[in-house]
Design a protein around this motif. Structure first.
Motif, short mmCIF file in Angstrom:
data_model
loop_
_atom_site.label_atom_id
_atom_site.label_comp_id
_atom_site.label_asym_id
_atom_site.label_seq_id
_atom_site.Cartn_x
_atom_site.Cartn_y
_atom_site.Cartn_z
N SER A 153 -8.02 1.18 11.64
CA SER A 153 -9.20 0.45 11.15
C SER A 153 -8.82 -0.33 9.90
N ASN A 154 -9.29 -1.58 9.83
CA ASN A 154 -9.00 -2.42 8.68
C ASN A 154 -10.04 -3.53 8.59
N GLU A 155 -10.25 -4.05 7.38
CA GLU A 155 -11.22 -5.12 7.20
C GLU A 155 -10.71 -6.45 7.76
N ASN A 156 -9.41 -6.52 8.05
CA ASN A 156 -8.81 -7.71 8.64
C ASN A 156 -8.44 -7.40 10.08
N ALA A 157 -8.99 -8.18 11.02
CA ALA A 157 -8.78 -7.90 12.44
C ALA A 157 -7.31 -8.05 12.82
N GLY A 158 -6.65 -9.09 12.33
CA GLY A 158 -5.25 -9.30 12.67
C GLY A 158 -4.35 -8.22 12.11
N THR A 177 0.85 -1.19 0.00
CA THR A 177 0.00 0.00 0.00
C THR A 177 0.88 1.22 0.00
N THR A 178 0.28 2.37 -0.13
CA THR A 178 1.03 3.63 -0.14
C THR A 178 0.84 4.33 1.20
N VAL A 179 1.68 5.33 1.43
CA VAL A 179 1.60 6.09 2.68
C VAL A 179 0.24 6.78 2.81
N SER A 180 -0.22 7.36 1.69
CA SER A 180 -1.49 8.09 1.76
C SER A 180 -2.67 7.14 2.04
N ASP A 181 -2.67 5.97 1.42
CA ASP A 181 -3.75 5.01 1.68
C ASP A 181 -3.70 4.51 3.12
N ALA A 226 -6.28 5.05 7.13
CA ALA A 226 -6.75 4.04 8.08
C ALA A 226 -6.20 4.25 9.47
N VAL A 227 -5.31 5.25 9.64
CA VAL A 227 -4.67 5.50 10.93
C VAL A 227 -5.19 6.82 11.50
N ASP A 228 -5.58 6.77 12.77
CA ASP A 228 -6.04 7.98 13.47
C ASP A 228 -5.30 8.07 14.79
N VAL A 229 -4.61 9.18 15.00
CA VAL A 229 -3.86 9.40 16.23
C VAL A 229 -4.37 10.68 16.88
N GLN A 268 -4.53 -5.03 14.13
CA GLN A 268 -3.72 -5.09 15.35
C GLN A 268 -2.24 -4.86 15.03
N LYS A 269 -1.73 -5.51 13.97
CA LYS A 269 -0.31 -5.40 13.63
C LYS A 269 0.04 -3.97 13.23
N ILE A 270 -0.82 -3.32 12.42
CA ILE A 270 -0.54 -1.95 12.00
C ILE A 270 -0.56 -1.01 13.20
#
Length: 471
Positions: A120-125, A95-99, A103-106, A128-130
């Motif tokens: 937030s991601n469609e994959n739960a695992g 993926t790219t930095v912008s994409d 999905a990241v909120d701080v 968590q890793k991100i």
């Protein structure tokens, strides 16, 4: 409109509410099934200034204040390429930095030195890793590069992980409970709005308020729905609810007799199917059972069913009564408690015979002989006979079908009668629901009519007529 009117609108169109509620729920379920599940994982960091040995309380307080102010400037760093490039490399993401930044909120909770990393991601695992990787690389960027650019052995700021990113157990969206609640709410609101929108466009007459919008004629009745009579059935065999409604009509009848010494009434529907002949039959039976002599003049050429409705085998032709003289034969004399029927309908295609001296003489003789003369008139809509009979009888008791007759129908009927010398003595609504019959508004109109009754008839005569069917 008051609360009873609003409830009446909803009651008449109740089917819209469950229909639109069901539609709203189905749409909510469809949205839930079509929306991909999304999982959220959070990690939390604590930013603090490294305490120096021997620092005073005021120095520690300054350090804490610095930490609370600094986290606000650190939050945007989490979605920068400085952090996310390392996350992509760490997890080998395609993926790219912008994409990834989308999905990241701080954010930093107010008045704290905490940084919350939410992914937030469609994959739960993967969520968590991100979250874990973003928290780790954000802390490293703050400690090693932002607050220690010269590479000193120990920088002034420390970042510690307070809450590790955990595996989401359930998706945060779609929220099925929320969607179903919204579907239920919007479906219910839509049903109510549609019910009132259709009521605003509906010109049919349902209540006394609808009648008063067209005419101020008093209301007699109303009567409930009367189905078509079965073979051999007469109105005398109808259910008690219908008979009680007829008593209500008769109870108010003396009020209409003021100034009408012959007690001759034309009874007509505003249009076809309103129930004029049924009301005529019910009134005749009620009056006869109260001990009055009654004659019914069947003048409706489209529906000559009065004899059948009253259970009388043969009706006497009006021409036969006056063939030899202006006196009735002995067999047709008035008898208390009995009903006579005269067939006077004009055959289809033949000019009206009502506005003639013989028929006017007939009505006068009937008025002198019988206590009550009820003329079953054809519907007012499109009928010249109805207008003529109204004028000859001194007025018409107009029958309208609740939920079928429109305000325009009533207005046209009233205009036709008034323009040609007739008038509306009273209105009888038929096919009224049980709730409508018991409504406060109809009761108020009955009370108004009761006060109009002639002196001396308020109690004895009215009660006798009202109780006539049950004796």
């Amino acid at each position: 409109m008051d609360i009873s009117d609003y409830l009446s609108v909803l009651r008449r169109r109740w089917y819209l509410l469950p229909s639109l509620v069901a539609l709203g729920v189905l749409i909510a379920l469809a949205i839930s099934m079509m929306t991909p599940p999304k999982y959220t994982s959070e990690a939390q960091l604590l930013v603090r200034v490294q305490a120096v040995a021997g620092a005073t309380a005021s120095e520690l307080q300054v350090g804490a204040s610095f930490s609370r102010q600094s986290v606000i400037t650190y939050a945007p760093i989490a979605t920068s390429s400085l952090v996310l490039d390392r996350v992509i490399q760490d997890l080998s993401l395609t993926t790219t930095v912008s994409d990834l930044a989308a999905a990241v909120d701080v954010f930093a909770p107010p008045a704290t030195a905490l940084l919350t990393v939410r992914v937030s991601n469609e994959n739960a695992g993967l969520a968590q890793k991100i979250a874990a990787s973003t928290a780790k690389h954000l802390g490293d960027a703050i400690v090693d590069e932002l607050e220690n650019p010269l590479g000193a052995a120990a920088g002034p700021v420390l970042v510690e992980t307070v809450n590790e990113a955990s595996m989401p157990k359930a998706p945060v969206s779609p929220n099925l409970k929320l969607l179903l609640s919204l579907g239920l709410l919007f479906g219910l609101a839509g049903g109510v709005l549609m019910a009132f929108a259709r009521a605003a466009q509906d010109k049919r007459i349902y209540t006394a308020r609808d009648l008063k919008a067209v005419t101020l004629a008093p209301i007699l009745g109303p009567t409930p729905w009367v189905q078509e009579l079965a073979e051999g059935q007469t109105v005398d065999g109808l259910n008690k609810e219908v008979q009680d409604a007829a008593h209500s009509i008769l109870r108010m009848l003396p009020a209409l007799s003021q100034g009408n010494t012959s007690r001759t009434y034309a009874i007509a529907g505003s249009n076809f199917g309103a129930g004029g002949s049924t009301v005529t039959s019910l009134m005749a039976l009620g009056l006869a059972n109260s001990g009055s002599s009654v004659v019914v003049v069947d003048a409706d050429s489209e529906n000559t069913s009065i004899s059948k409705r009253l259970g009388i085998q043969d009706a006497t032709a009006w021409a036969d009564l006056l063939r030899d003289s202006a006196q009735f034969p002995p067999s047709f004399r008035a008898v208390k408690g009995e009903i006579r029927v005269i067939s006077a309908a004009t055959p289809v295609g033949v000019a009206s015979r009502f506005d003639t001296p013989p028929f006017r003489s007939l009505l006068k003789l009937l008025g002198d002989e019988f206590d009550y003369v009820l003329v079953d008139s054809p519907p007012v809509a499109g009928s010249v006979d109805a207008v003529i009979l109204s004028r000859l009888a001194g007025g018409t008791i107009l029958v309208i079908a609740s939920g079928s007759t429109t305000k325009d129908d009533l207005a046209v009927a009233a205009e036709a009668l008034n323009d040609f010398g007739g008038s509306i003595l009273a209105i009888v609504p038929t096919k009224v629901s049980r709730q409508g019959i018991k409504s406060r508004e109809y009761s108020a109109r009955f009370s108004a009519m009761r006060t109009m009754a002639a002196p001396g008839e308020n109690e004895s005569s009215l009660v006798t007529i009202a109780k006539g069917r049950s004796n």
